[in-house]
Design an enzyme around this catalytic site. Structure first.
Site, mmCIF file in Angstrom:
data_model
loop_
_atom_site.group_PDB
_atom_site.id
_atom_site.type_symbol
_atom_site.label_atom_id
_atom_site.label_comp_id
_atom_site.label_asym_id
_atom_site.label_seq_id
_atom_site.Cartn_x
_atom_site.Cartn_y
_atom_site.Cartn_z
ATOM 1 N N ASP A 1 96.256 159.248 55.210
ATOM 2 C CA ASP A 1 95.315 158.178 54.913
ATOM 3 C C ASP A 1 95.025 157.446 56.225
ATOM 4 O OD1 ASP A 1 93.949 156.027 53.435
ATOM 5 O OD2 ASP A 1 95.758 154.869 53.907
ATOM 6 N N ASP B 1 93.201 153.734 56.672
ATOM 7 C CA ASP B 1 93.415 152.285 56.631
ATOM 8 C C ASP B 1 94.761 151.944 56.000
ATOM 9 O OD1 ASP B 1 90.649 150.972 57.433
ATOM 10 O OD2 ASP B 1 90.223 152.735 56.212
ATOM 11 N N ASP C 1 99.203 154.455 51.585
ATOM 12 C CA ASP C 1 99.630 153.078 51.309
ATOM 13 C C ASP C 1 98.974 152.455 50.085
ATOM 14 O OD1 ASP C 1 97.004 152.798 52.696
ATOM 15 O OD2 ASP C 1 97.476 150.665 52.540
#
Length: 272
Positions: A8, A10, A212
């Site tokens: 991922d 961001d 996240d």
């Protein structure tokens, strides 16, 4: 040893100021030297990700739009999925009890009807930006995904409304606490990574992934080695309690973990 590593962007690879740290870039290059394929799995648009790859001279597959597009190392489209026109019509033309702003993504880019410069902060290093348009005039057959940005509690109430209206005709997920996305059914990073791994002749057990947010949940749960960031959404940690939690993106925790994994795999890992 993993054959494919998916990341991922961001809150994971990117630091809080939305930059890719030097340690992270160096570590990603080390993975390639070991013949480990890289995949950036992000909600960001391919038009934004391609220049970043060129800027850092990184060779990686791109899973963009939270799984709506997959591109090969050469930039060829491997897989695509759009919202059904009827779903796009419903979302764009219905009245929703929300204060959230609405954002539409298609192959032309990022479209919205509100000028919100604060949203461009996350894209300041790439220069990617929205186009101001009348959203009700967008062709419904060309919509990849629709995002609502706003207060988390407001978005939770909106999710109930969208679920009632769309049912199984769309997949709803939080890509961040302040961003609720409307995606095609069955469309997520995990499903996209499944397509990519099959294309490469790998099993998901041979993949590792880092994330996240709730839009990373399927990807993290499917791979042989899933890692959750220390700054992750609490819902993600609660949903996947069996997965290890590493450090914070502000300290380039992905690089820290991978350096340990590459150099001292026989030792127990401890986050910074």
């Amino acid at each position: 040893m993993a054959k494919l590593a998916a990341f991922d962007m961001d809150g994971t690879l990117l630091m809080p100021d939305h930059r890719l740290g030097e340690k992270t870039i160096s570590t990603l290059r080390r993975l390639r030297e070991r013949d480990i394929a890289l995949a950036f799995a992000t909600g960001r648009h391919v038009m934004e990700m391609r220049p970043l790859l060129g800027q850092f001279s990184l060779e990686a597959f791109l899973i963009t739009g939270n799984g709506t597009r997959i591109h090969t190392l050469e930039g060829e489209l491997l897989h695509s999925q759009d919202l059904a026109p009827g779903v796009a019509e419903t979302v764009l033309h219905s009245h929703w009890d929300t204060q959230a702003s609405i954002h539409v993504f298609n192959d032309d880019g990022w479209l919205t009807d509100r000028d919100m410069p604060e949203l461009l902060v996350a894209h300041r290093y790439s220069g990617f930006r929205y186009q101001l348009v009348d959203l009700k005039r967008i062709p419904a057959h060309r919509v990849t995904k629709i995002c609502f940005c706003g207060d988390h509690d407001d978005l939770c109430r909106l999710r109930v409304q969208l679920n009632e209206a769309l049912g199984n005709n769309a997949h709803l997920c939080f890509s961040a606490s302040d961003c609720l996305e409307v995606l095609p059914p069955g469309c997520n990073k995990g499903a996209a990574l499944t397509v990519l791994s099959q294309h490469l002749g790998y099993t998901l057990a041979e993949c590792m992934a880092f994330g996240d947010a709730m839009n990373d949940r399927e990807m993290l749960s499917l791979v042989g080695h899933g890692l959750i960031m220390g700054n992750a959404m609490p819902q993600l940690i609660a949903d996947l309690p069996h997965l290890p939690v590493i450090g914070h993106c502000s300290r380039q925790a992905v690089s820290h973990y991978l350096t340990h994994w590459l150099d001292t795999p026989h030792l127990t890992y401890s986050p910074e």
